[in-house]
Design an enzyme around this catalytic site. Structure first.
Site, PDB file in Angstrom:
ATOM      1  N   GLY A 173      -5.007  -0.184  -6.452  1.00 53.89           N
ATOM      2  CA  GLY A 173      -4.191  -1.364  -6.188  1.00 53.89           C
ATOM      3  C   GLY A 173      -4.679  -2.687  -6.756  1.00 53.89           C
ATOM      4  O   GLY A 173      -3.882  -3.559  -7.082  1.00 53.89           O
ATOM      5  N   GLU A 207      -9.600  -6.654  -3.288  1.00 54.64           N
ATOM      6  CA  GLU A 207      -8.611  -5.728  -2.729  1.00 54.64           C
ATOM      7  C   GLU A 207      -7.203  -6.248  -3.016  1.00 54.64           C
ATOM      8  O   GLU A 207      -7.002  -7.457  -3.185  1.00 54.64           O
ATOM      9  CB  GLU A 207      -8.891  -5.611  -1.212  1.00 54.64           C
ATOM     10  CG  GLU A 207      -7.942  -4.788  -0.402  1.00 54.64           C
ATOM     11  CD  GLU A 207      -7.894  -3.307  -0.736  1.00 54.64           C
ATOM     12  OE1 GLU A 207      -7.678  -2.965  -1.906  1.00 54.64           O
ATOM     13  OE2 GLU A 207      -8.042  -2.487   0.200  1.00 54.64           O
ATOM     14  N   ASP A 208      -6.240  -5.352  -3.063  1.00 56.81           N
ATOM     15  CA  ASP A 208      -4.853  -5.781  -3.291  1.00 56.81           C
ATOM     16  C   ASP A 208      -4.227  -6.330  -2.018  1.00 56.81           C
ATOM     17  O   ASP A 208      -3.669  -7.416  -1.993  1.00 56.81           O
ATOM     18  CB  ASP A 208      -4.003  -4.630  -3.874  1.00 56.81           C
ATOM     19  CG  ASP A 208      -4.053  -3.352  -3.030  1.00 56.81           C
ATOM     20  OD1 ASP A 208      -4.860  -3.275  -2.086  1.00 56.81           O
ATOM     21  OD2 ASP A 208      -3.284  -2.419  -3.331  1.00 56.81           O
ATOM     22  N   ASP A 221      -4.226  -4.457   5.400  1.00 54.91           N
ATOM     23  CA  ASP A 221      -3.237  -4.148   6.414  1.00 54.91           C
ATOM     24  C   ASP A 221      -3.976  -3.928   7.749  1.00 54.91           C
ATOM     25  O   ASP A 221      -4.395  -4.890   8.393  1.00 54.91           O
ATOM     26  CB  ASP A 221      -2.498  -2.896   5.894  1.00 54.91           C
ATOM     27  CG  ASP A 221      -1.269  -2.543   6.691  1.00 54.91           C
ATOM     28  OD1 ASP A 221      -0.202  -3.089   6.409  1.00 54.91           O
ATOM     29  OD2 ASP A 221      -1.386  -1.703   7.599  1.00 54.91           O
ATOM     30  N   GLY A 268      -6.965  -2.876   8.048  1.00 58.37           N
ATOM     31  CA  GLY A 268      -8.356  -3.245   7.835  1.00 58.37           C
ATOM     32  C   GLY A 268      -9.298  -2.051   7.802  1.00 58.37           C
ATOM     33  O   GLY A 268     -10.483  -2.196   7.522  1.00 58.37           O
ATOM     34  N   LEU A 271     -10.996  -1.364   4.188  1.00 58.15           N
ATOM     35  CA  LEU A 271     -11.998  -2.341   3.821  1.00 58.15           C
ATOM     36  C   LEU A 271     -13.227  -2.314   4.724  1.00 58.15           C
ATOM     37  O   LEU A 271     -14.356  -2.422   4.240  1.00 58.15           O
ATOM     38  CB  LEU A 271     -11.350  -3.729   3.871  1.00 58.15           C
ATOM     39  CG  LEU A 271     -11.972  -4.710   2.927  1.00 58.15           C
ATOM     40  CD1 LEU A 271     -11.899  -4.186   1.505  1.00 58.15           C
ATOM     41  CD2 LEU A 271     -11.265  -6.035   3.026  1.00 58.15           C
ATOM     42  N   LYS A 323      -2.022  -9.011   5.460  1.00 59.27           N
ATOM     43  CA  LYS A 323      -1.097  -8.857   6.595  1.00 59.27           C
ATOM     44  C   LYS A 323      -1.956  -8.957   7.858  1.00 59.27           C
ATOM     45  O   LYS A 323      -2.300  -7.951   8.469  1.00 59.27           O
ATOM     46  CB  LYS A 323      -0.436  -7.478   6.538  1.00 59.27           C
ATOM     47  CG  LYS A 323       0.550  -7.278   5.404  1.00 59.27           C
ATOM     48  CD  LYS A 323       1.151  -5.864   5.485  1.00 59.27           C
ATOM     49  CE  LYS A 323       2.226  -5.646   4.457  1.00 59.27           C
ATOM     50  NZ  LYS A 323       2.690  -4.228   4.439  1.00 59.27           N
ATOM     51  N   ASP A 348       1.567  -0.169  -5.187  1.00 55.04           N
ATOM     52  CA  ASP A 348       2.532   0.904  -5.436  1.00 55.04           C
ATOM     53  C   ASP A 348       3.385   1.277  -4.229  1.00 55.04           C
ATOM     54  O   ASP A 348       3.045   0.975  -3.084  1.00 55.04           O
ATOM     55  CB  ASP A 348       1.785   2.169  -5.874  1.00 55.04           C
ATOM     56  CG  ASP A 348       1.008   2.799  -4.711  1.00 55.04           C
ATOM     57  OD1 ASP A 348       0.244   2.069  -4.044  1.00 55.04           O
ATOM     58  OD2 ASP A 348       1.188   4.000  -4.454  1.00 55.04           O
ATOM     59  N   ARG A 384       3.478  -0.140  -9.978  1.00 54.17           N
ATOM     60  CA  ARG A 384       2.241  -0.922 -10.123  1.00 54.17           C
ATOM     61  C   ARG A 384       2.310  -1.885 -11.303  1.00 54.17           C
ATOM     62  O   ARG A 384       1.599  -2.873 -11.351  1.00 54.17           O
ATOM     63  CB  ARG A 384       1.045   0.003 -10.349  1.00 54.17           C
ATOM     64  CG  ARG A 384       0.676   0.865  -9.153  1.00 54.17           C
ATOM     65  CD  ARG A 384      -0.679   1.506  -9.411  1.00 54.17           C
ATOM     66  NE  ARG A 384      -0.929   2.648  -8.556  1.00 54.17           N
ATOM     67  CZ  ARG A 384      -1.407   2.569  -7.311  1.00 54.17           C
ATOM     68  NH1 ARG A 384      -1.676   1.396  -6.791  1.00 54.17           N
ATOM     69  NH2 ARG A 384      -1.619   3.657  -6.606  1.00 54.17           N
TER      70      ARG A 384
HETATM   71  P1  IMP Z   1      -5.552  -0.687   5.475  1.00 54.37           P
HETATM   72  O1  IMP Z   1      -6.686   0.267   5.540  1.00 54.37           O
HETATM   73  O2  IMP Z   1      -4.521  -0.382   6.533  1.00 54.37           O
HETATM   74  O3  IMP Z   1      -5.952  -2.125   5.508  1.00 54.37           O
HETATM   75  O4  IMP Z   1      -4.790  -0.361   4.135  1.00 54.37           O
HETATM   76  C1  IMP Z   1      -4.835  -1.151   3.019  1.00 54.37           C
HETATM   77  C2  IMP Z   1      -4.195  -0.401   1.887  1.00 54.37           C
HETATM   78  O5  IMP Z   1      -2.893   0.060   2.281  1.00 54.37           O
HETATM   79  C3  IMP Z   1      -3.933  -1.293   0.685  1.00 54.37           C
HETATM   80  O6  IMP Z   1      -5.021  -1.302  -0.188  1.00 54.37           O
HETATM   81  C4  IMP Z   1      -2.701  -0.656   0.077  1.00 54.37           C
HETATM   82  O7  IMP Z   1      -3.086   0.382  -0.796  1.00 54.37           O
HETATM   83  C5  IMP Z   1      -1.959  -0.065   1.254  1.00 54.37           C
HETATM   84  N1  IMP Z   1      -0.872  -0.945   1.710  1.00 54.37           N
HETATM   85  C6  IMP Z   1      -0.832  -1.719   2.818  1.00 54.37           C
HETATM   86  N2  IMP Z   1       0.320  -2.412   2.908  1.00 54.37           N
HETATM   87  C7  IMP Z   1       1.034  -2.080   1.804  1.00 54.37           C
HETATM   88  C8  IMP Z   1       2.315  -2.505   1.281  1.00 54.37           C
HETATM   89  O8  IMP Z   1       3.059  -3.334   1.853  1.00 54.37           O
HETATM   90  N3  IMP Z   1       2.682  -1.927   0.098  1.00 54.37           N
HETATM   91  C9  IMP Z   1       1.917  -1.017  -0.564  1.00 54.37           C
HETATM   92  N4  IMP Z   1       0.706  -0.624  -0.131  1.00 54.37           N
HETATM   93  C10 IMP Z   1       0.273  -1.138   1.041  1.00 54.37           C
HETATM   94 MG    MG Z   2      -5.518  -0.226  -1.903  1.00 56.43          MG
END
Ligand code: IMP
Ligand code: MG
Length: 175
Positions: free
Chosen positions: A45, A100-101, A104, A106, A109, A132, A160, A166
């Site tokens: 991402g 990081e892209d 969400d 967390g 990360l 977010k 994506d 992407r």
């Molecule tokens: P986390 O572990 O829930 O913080 O996930 C983060 C990862 O979820 C990001 O690096 C994205 O790859 C994916 N992700 C979270 N939200 C979105 C979104 O709105 N669109 C696409 N990918 C997302």
């Molecule tokens: Mg990602």
């Protein structure tokens, strides 16, 4: 287009590029110029964001990548995080900027940070293009945020939907 749906621009290319310049300037001030800086992008991402970000930064940094999987084919976050590809550089005693892209829950990360901290870097800072924050389930200290986003599923500019979109220059959502 997915199932007949077309995306609309949520954050434009020019908004992204303007914000990246601001972030790069801020990051530059926070890291000593005479010390190595290892910029670690989380694949896939962050590839576009990292590319544009480092172009605005000093020439002496080191770029590396890591792949951590948390989503698989599903759109919702799963709590399991696997390291599929590790960085190649030693970060011991070095300054690290993790790129990081989108953050969400967390989980991804926090797991990556835990692994990297175990390798005794001098410092680790986190930079994400999108945040977010209201979706957070695990505490992570984010040092640089491009944009806080509402509860949309976004795509484009590295991000994506099931491996597609992407390549878009802007960040889009479905209507
Ligand atoms: P986390 O572990 O829930 O913080 O996930 C983060 C990862 O979820 C990001 O690096 C994205 O790859 C994916 N992700 C979270 N939200 C979105 C979104 O709105 N669109 C696409 N990918 C997302
Ligand atoms: Mg990602």
């Amino acid at each position: 287009m997915i199932n007949g749906k077309v995306g609309k621009v949520y954050i434009s290319e020019s908004q992204i590029q303007k914000r990246i310049k601001e972030l790069a300037e801020k990051i530059e001030k926070d890291f000593p110029v005479d010390e190595d800086l290892i910029v670690v992008g989380l694949l896939k991402g962050s590839f576009m964001f990292l590319t544009d970000l480092v172009k605005e930064m000093r020439p002496t940094l080191i770029v590396d990548f890591m792949t951590a999987a948390s989503y698989g084919e599903a759109l919702e976050s799963s709590k399991e995080v696997k390291i599929l590809k590790d960085i190649e550089e030693s970060i011991m005693g070095k300054n690290v900027l993790l790129v990081e892209d989108i953050i969400d829950s967390g989980y991804t990360l926090s797991k990556v940070v835990e692994i990297l901290k175990g390798r005794s870097p001098k410092s680790i800072k986190i930079c994400t293009l999108l945040n977010k924050f209201y979706r957070r389930e695990v505490e992570v200290t984010v040092d640089y945020v491009g944009f806080d986003v509402a509860d949309y599923f976004v795509f484009g500019y590295g991000i994506d939907i099931q491996h597609r979109y992407r390549h878009l220059k802007d960040i889009e959502i479905f209507n």
